[in-house]
Scaffold this motif. Structure first.
Motif, PDB file in Angstrom:
ATOM      1  N   ARG A   3      -7.723   6.749  18.658  1.00 26.27           N
ATOM      2  CA  ARG A   3      -6.602   6.176  18.243  1.00 26.27           C
ATOM      3  C   ARG A   3      -6.738   6.137  16.583  1.00 26.27           C
ATOM      4  O   ARG A   3      -5.800   6.287  15.850  1.00 26.27           O
ATOM      5  N   GLN A   4      -7.997   5.853  16.209  1.00 28.42           N
ATOM      6  CA  GLN A   4      -8.239   5.685  14.523  1.00 28.42           C
ATOM      7  C   GLN A   4      -8.213   7.015  13.940  1.00 28.42           C
ATOM      8  O   GLN A   4      -7.738   7.071  12.898  1.00 28.42           O
ATOM      9  N   PHE A   7      -4.642   8.050  13.910  1.00 27.16           N
ATOM     10  CA  PHE A   7      -4.000   7.308  12.807  1.00 27.16           C
ATOM     11  C   PHE A   7      -4.246   8.062  11.533  1.00 27.16           C
ATOM     12  O   PHE A   7      -3.361   8.358  10.730  1.00 27.16           O
ATOM     13  N   GLN A  30     -10.479  -0.329   5.969  1.00 25.11           N
ATOM     14  CA  GLN A  30     -10.246  -1.406   6.967  1.00 25.11           C
ATOM     15  C   GLN A  30     -10.589  -2.573   6.458  1.00 25.11           C
ATOM     16  O   GLN A  30     -11.826  -2.767   5.798  1.00 25.11           O
ATOM     17  N   ARG A  32     -12.001  -6.629   7.162  1.00 25.71           N
ATOM     18  CA  ARG A  32     -12.224  -7.258   8.083  1.00 25.71           C
ATOM     19  C   ARG A  32     -12.222  -8.789   8.058  1.00 25.71           C
ATOM     20  O   ARG A  32     -11.837  -9.304   8.754  1.00 25.71           O
ATOM     21  N   ASP A  56      -0.879  -2.043   5.802  1.00 26.09           N
ATOM     22  CA  ASP A  56      -0.667  -2.029   7.182  1.00 26.09           C
ATOM     23  C   ASP A  56      -1.003  -3.338   7.823  1.00 26.09           C
ATOM     24  O   ASP A  56      -2.277  -3.532   7.992  1.00 26.09           O
ATOM     25  N   GLU A  57      -0.390  -4.497   7.863  1.00 21.25           N
ATOM     26  CA  GLU A  57      -0.366  -5.716   8.231  1.00 21.25           C
ATOM     27  C   GLU A  57      -1.022  -5.667   9.434  1.00 21.25           C
ATOM     28  O   GLU A  57      -2.096  -6.531  10.024  1.00 21.25           O
ATOM     29  N   ARG A  58      -0.412  -4.888  10.513  1.00 21.71           N
ATOM     30  CA  ARG A  58      -0.893  -4.876  11.759  1.00 21.71           C
ATOM     31  C   ARG A  58      -2.398  -4.606  12.219  1.00 21.71           C
ATOM     32  O   ARG A  58      -2.911  -5.388  12.933  1.00 21.71           O
ATOM     33  N   THR A  59      -2.850  -3.412  11.389  1.00 22.44           N
ATOM     34  CA  THR A  59      -4.369  -2.965  11.323  1.00 22.44           C
ATOM     35  C   THR A  59      -5.039  -3.883  10.357  1.00 22.44           C
ATOM     36  O   THR A  59      -6.594  -3.577  10.306  1.00 22.44           O
ATOM     37  N   ASN A  60      -4.390  -4.644   9.613  1.00 22.10           N
ATOM     38  CA  ASN A  60      -5.304  -5.297   8.291  1.00 22.10           C
ATOM     39  C   ASN A  60      -5.987  -4.240   7.417  1.00 22.10           C
ATOM     40  O   ASN A  60      -6.972  -4.341   7.354  1.00 22.10           O
ATOM     41  N   SER A  61      -5.232  -2.861   7.254  1.00 21.56           N
ATOM     42  CA  SER A  61      -5.792  -2.073   6.548  1.00 21.56           C
ATOM     43  C   SER A  61      -5.087  -1.591   5.238  1.00 21.56           C
ATOM     44  O   SER A  61      -3.854  -2.062   5.387  1.00 21.56           O
TER      45      SER A  61
END
Length: 107
Positions: A3-4, A7, A30, A32, A56-61
């Motif tokens: 998935r990453q 992306f 990313q 963490r 991207d707040e959903r993945t905090n990246s």
């Protein structure tokens, strides 16, 4: 893991169609231990005039597009910025004693 990778491919594909020059690099960073909005405020100040960053707040990246030199510098700074906060260690010891009345007393 797949998935990453997917992306990253999508981001690179979009960047190419958005006018990315050959000298530019796109990197996904990313975050963490800190929040992406906090990291975004720092990265925005480090970009060159042609660089950009999206969050991207959903993945905090963060997705950073800039020169190779600038992106490398930003990655090094983010490694130092995005560290776990040290936790305090507390040691507790309980002692139980009988009082004159026969009840247990603890401290």
């Amino acid at each position: 893991m797949k998935r990453q990778s997917l992306f990253k491919l999508v981001i690179i594909f979009l960047a190419l169609f958005a006018g990315l020059s050959l000298a530019d690099v796109v990197e996904i960073i990313q975050i963490r231990y800190r929040s992406a909005p906090d990291a975004l405020r720092i990265v925005e100040k480090l970009l060159t005039k042609d660089g950009s960053v999206t969050m991207d707040e959903r993945t905090n990246s963060l997705v950073v597009k800039d020169s190779e030199e600038s992106v490398g510098r930003i990655q090094k700074i983010m490694v130092n910025f995005d560290k776990a906060i040290e936790q305090a260690k507390i040691r507790v010891r309980f002692n139980e004693n009988e009082s004159d009345s026969g009840r247990l007393v603890s401290a």
